[in-house]
Design a protein around this motif. Structure first.
Motif, short mmCIF file in Angstrom:
data_model
loop_
_atom_site.label_atom_id
_atom_site.label_comp_id
_atom_site.label_asym_id
_atom_site.label_seq_id
_atom_site.Cartn_x
_atom_site.Cartn_y
_atom_site.Cartn_z
N TRP A 1 124.30 59.16 55.43
CA TRP A 1 123.47 59.05 54.22
C TRP A 1 124.29 59.44 52.98
CZ3 TRP A 1 118.87 57.06 53.10
CH2 TRP A 1 118.21 57.47 51.97
N GLY B 1 117.44 55.76 60.12
CA GLY B 1 118.01 56.42 61.30
C GLY B 1 119.40 56.98 61.06
N THR C 1 116.92 63.11 60.78
CA THR C 1 117.43 61.79 60.42
C THR C 1 116.89 61.39 59.05
OG1 THR C 1 115.59 60.72 61.54
CG2 THR C 1 117.62 60.98 62.80
N ASN D 1 122.30 59.70 59.92
CA ASN D 1 122.41 61.15 59.89
C ASN D 1 122.84 61.60 58.50
OD1 ASN D 1 125.24 61.04 59.62
ND2 ASN D 1 125.56 61.15 61.83
#
Length: 77
Positions: free
Chosen positions: A43, A37, A33, A39
């Motif tokens: 991102w 938080g 992660t 993924n």
């Protein structure tokens, strides 16, 4: 006599070994992660969006400078 010395040495080294093993922590095999938080793909999309917004801001700023320069050229004439 020698067996008691070996046992004593063994009994001293075993707790040290056990102690060092209890603090050894293997990394989990869970999903990787990113901060917040997110993924990998969230991102990536977030940063693509930020890059687009930054480019848009820079273009707007450049456009404002251009328009101000045009206005300043029109006024003296």
């Amino acid at each position: 006599m020698s067996s008691s010395i070996i046992l004593r040495e063994h009994s001293l080294t075993f707790p040290r070994l056990l102690c060092s093993l209890t603090f050894l922590r293997y990394m989990g095999g869970g999903p990787r992660t990113f901060p917040g938080g997110l993924n990998k793909w969230q991102w990536k999309r977030l940063h693509e969006k930020k890059a687009r917004e930054k480019e848009k801001r820079l273009l707007d700023q450049e456009k404002q400078l251009y328009q101000a320069r045009i206005r300043s050229q029109i006024r003296p004439n």
